[in-house]
Write a protein that holds these residues in place. Structure first.
Motif, PDB file in Angstrom:
ATOM      1  N   GLU A 247       1.001  -1.100  -0.598  1.00  0.00           N
ATOM      2  CA  GLU A 247       0.266   0.067  -0.011  1.00  0.00           C
ATOM      3  C   GLU A 247       0.716   1.285   0.336  1.00  0.00           C
ATOM      4  O   GLU A 247       1.301   1.702   1.348  1.00  0.00           O
ATOM      5  CB  GLU A 247      -0.570   0.225   1.379  1.00  0.00           C
TER       6      GLU A 247
ATOM      7  N   ALA B 245       0.438   4.101  -0.570  1.00  0.00           N
ATOM      8  CA  ALA B 245       0.145   5.218   0.794  1.00  0.00           C
ATOM      9  C   ALA B 245       0.428   5.735   1.876  1.00  0.00           C
ATOM     10  O   ALA B 245       0.740   6.835   2.779  1.00  0.00           O
ATOM     11  CB  ALA B 245      -1.723   5.423   1.065  1.00  0.00           C
TER      12      ALA B 245
ATOM     13  N   HIS C 191      -1.963   1.852  -6.045  1.00  0.00           N
ATOM     14  CA  HIS C 191      -2.767   2.797  -5.065  1.00  0.00           C
ATOM     15  C   HIS C 191      -3.630   2.998  -4.342  1.00  0.00           C
ATOM     16  O   HIS C 191      -4.901   3.415  -4.619  1.00  0.00           O
ATOM     17  CB  HIS C 191      -2.474   4.287  -6.411  1.00  0.00           C
ATOM     18  N   GLN C 192      -4.024   1.634  -3.519  1.00  0.00           N
ATOM     19  CA  GLN C 192      -5.637   1.658  -3.501  1.00  0.00           C
ATOM     20  C   GLN C 192      -5.419   2.840  -1.695  1.00  0.00           C
ATOM     21  O   GLN C 192      -4.332   2.756  -1.033  1.00  0.00           O
ATOM     22  CB  GLN C 192      -5.159   0.191  -2.057  1.00  0.00           C
ATOM     23  N   ASP C 193      -6.384   2.900  -1.568  1.00  0.00           N
ATOM     24  CA  ASP C 193      -6.729   3.735  -0.113  1.00  0.00           C
ATOM     25  C   ASP C 193      -6.471   3.312   0.665  1.00  0.00           C
ATOM     26  O   ASP C 193      -6.412   1.769   1.277  1.00  0.00           O
ATOM     27  CB  ASP C 193      -8.206   4.064  -0.465  1.00  0.00           C
TER      28      ASP C 193
ATOM     29  N   GLU D 245      -7.094   3.519   4.957  1.00  0.00           N
ATOM     30  CA  GLU D 245      -8.005   4.571   5.929  1.00  0.00           C
ATOM     31  C   GLU D 245      -6.980   5.072   7.044  1.00  0.00           C
ATOM     32  O   GLU D 245      -6.761   5.156   7.212  1.00  0.00           O
ATOM     33  CB  GLU D 245      -9.094   3.597   6.309  1.00  0.00           C
TER      34      GLU D 245
ATOM     35  N   SER E 186      -4.393  10.881   4.151  1.00  0.00           N
ATOM     36  CA  SER E 186      -6.012  11.921   3.212  1.00  0.00           C
ATOM     37  C   SER E 186      -5.432  11.015   1.569  1.00  0.00           C
ATOM     38  O   SER E 186      -4.209  11.203   1.053  1.00  0.00           O
ATOM     39  CB  SER E 186      -5.640  13.332   3.699  1.00  0.00           C
ATOM     40  N   LYS E 187      -5.823  11.741   0.901  1.00  0.00           N
ATOM     41  CA  LYS E 187      -5.584  11.905  -0.541  1.00  0.00           C
ATOM     42  C   LYS E 187      -4.100  12.153  -1.369  1.00  0.00           C
ATOM     43  O   LYS E 187      -3.211  12.219  -1.279  1.00  0.00           O
ATOM     44  CB  LYS E 187      -6.655  12.019  -1.236  1.00  0.00           C
TER      45      LYS E 187
ATOM     46  N   SER F 140      -1.160  10.437   0.559  1.00  0.00           N
ATOM     47  CA  SER F 140      -1.615   9.668  -0.403  1.00  0.00           C
ATOM     48  C   SER F 140      -0.293   9.404  -1.774  1.00  0.00           C
ATOM     49  O   SER F 140       0.337   8.713  -2.079  1.00  0.00           O
ATOM     50  CB  SER F 140      -1.881   8.363  -0.466  1.00  0.00           C
TER      51      SER F 140
ATOM     52  N   GLY G 261     -12.155   2.518  -4.509  1.00  0.00           N
ATOM     53  CA  GLY G 261     -10.996   2.444  -3.163  1.00  0.00           C
ATOM     54  C   GLY G 261      -9.991   2.890  -3.999  1.00  0.00           C
ATOM     55  O   GLY G 261      -8.646   2.395  -3.782  1.00  0.00           O
ATOM     56  N   HIS G 262      -9.519   3.603  -4.555  1.00  0.00           N
ATOM     57  CA  HIS G 262      -8.491   4.010  -5.006  1.00  0.00           C
ATOM     58  C   HIS G 262      -7.841   5.469  -4.765  1.00  0.00           C
ATOM     59  O   HIS G 262      -8.875   6.338  -5.033  1.00  0.00           O
ATOM     60  CB  HIS G 262      -7.971   3.877  -6.738  1.00  0.00           C
ATOM     61  N   PHE G 263      -6.820   6.021  -4.826  1.00  0.00           N
ATOM     62  CA  PHE G 263      -6.495   7.406  -5.106  1.00  0.00           C
ATOM     63  C   PHE G 263      -5.962   7.737  -6.387  1.00  0.00           C
ATOM     64  O   PHE G 263      -5.642   9.377  -6.522  1.00  0.00           O
ATOM     65  CB  PHE G 263      -5.679   8.605  -3.337  1.00  0.00           C
TER      66      PHE G 263
END
Length: 266
Positions: free
Chosen positions: A76, A78, A110-112, A114, A117-118, A121, A155-157
């Motif tokens: 991940e 992010a 690039h999955q979100d 929790e 923030s974007k 990330s 669910g991605h940014f």
């Protein structure tokens, strides 16, 4: 149509052996691609799916097809504290690319996450790609960032071209570019030709599928003859990945449609 002319028309494309020939075992799809006239294939993960790069290279070599692109593993991205793991993934992906004689590794990750923030990330993602750039530069293998679309990949940014182009320009490496998946770009933002004109220098690989159902060209919204003309006029000369699911599972019709497109472009 002669066999030679068929192969010549299909030489501009790379068949995705993940989404094609679902009725066959994975190992048999390389031979089937070659038998149907394709000279290039692409596929997804290796290590995380317990595949062996040397065995895959053997399948491709025995079938007489080249590997256009593979997908590398990524945590991940992010998260700022995963860089060591990511760099090890990149080193392994480069080794796999060498074994498979390909120079493109698609990178997602690039999955979100929790609580992140974007903006944070995107910043972490850019930092990770900048750190990985020397690995790809030394190997002369492209790291191809692939933006998604929110309808098929929630669910991605990183969606569409804007943020991905910004990352590529900020990293400023000749070997960190984009996998410009035309399906994702059309689903998220449209304006395919205009964006291709503006950002041709950021592209190292192109994939296609028609929208909205991810079938072959001619089954949806996109005038792919015009779009591919723009792809080629922008300097892209590699095979274009056919990452679609043949409508109604009819692979013969899908090939007929690709041949019709290639003939229009010829």
């Amino acid at each position: 149509m002669t066999e030679d002319s068929r192969r010549d028309l299909l030489s501009g494309f790379a068949l995705n052996v993940e989404s094609w020939y679902a009725d066959l075992p994975f190992e048999a799809r390389f031979d089937k691609a070659a038998a149907d006239g394709f000279s290039h294939v692409e596929f997804w993960f290796i290590d995380s799916w317990d595949r062996d790069a040397a065995e895959l290279a053997g399948l491709a070599n025995d079938a007489g097809v080249k590997v256009a692109q593979i997908v590398g593993d990524a945590p991940e991205l992010a998260r700022p504290n995963v860089q060591d793991k990511f760099l090890e993934n990149c080193k392994r992906a480069v080794e796999n690319a060498r074994i498979l004689n390909t120079d493109i590794v698609t990178v997602t990750g690039h999955q979100d996450v929790e609580g992140i923030s974007k903006s944070d990330s995107l910043s972490a993602y850019q930092d990770h790609m900048a750190a990985a750039a020397p690995i790809f530069e030394d190997a002369e293998v492209f790291a191809a960032i692939e933006p998604f679309n929110p309808y098929d990949h929630p669910g991605h940014f990183i969606y569409g071209s804007a943020e991905a182009v910004d990352i590529v320009r900020a990293v400023n490496s000749p070997f960190v570019k984009l996998n410009w998946d035309l399906f994702h770009m059309q689903r998220h933002e449209g304006e395919l030709i205009g964006n291709l004109k503006r950002h041709a220098d950021t592209i190292c690989y192109v994939q296609l599928a028609d929208t909205p159902d991810r079938g072959q060209p001619g089954t949806g919204d996109v005038n792919y003859a015009n779009v591919i003309r723009q792809v080629r006029s922008g300097g892209y000369d590699k095979p274009i990945g056919l990452e679609f699911w043949a409508q109604d599972g009819d692979y013969a019709q899908a090939i007929t449609d690709i041949l019709a497109l290639a003939t229009e472009l010829d």
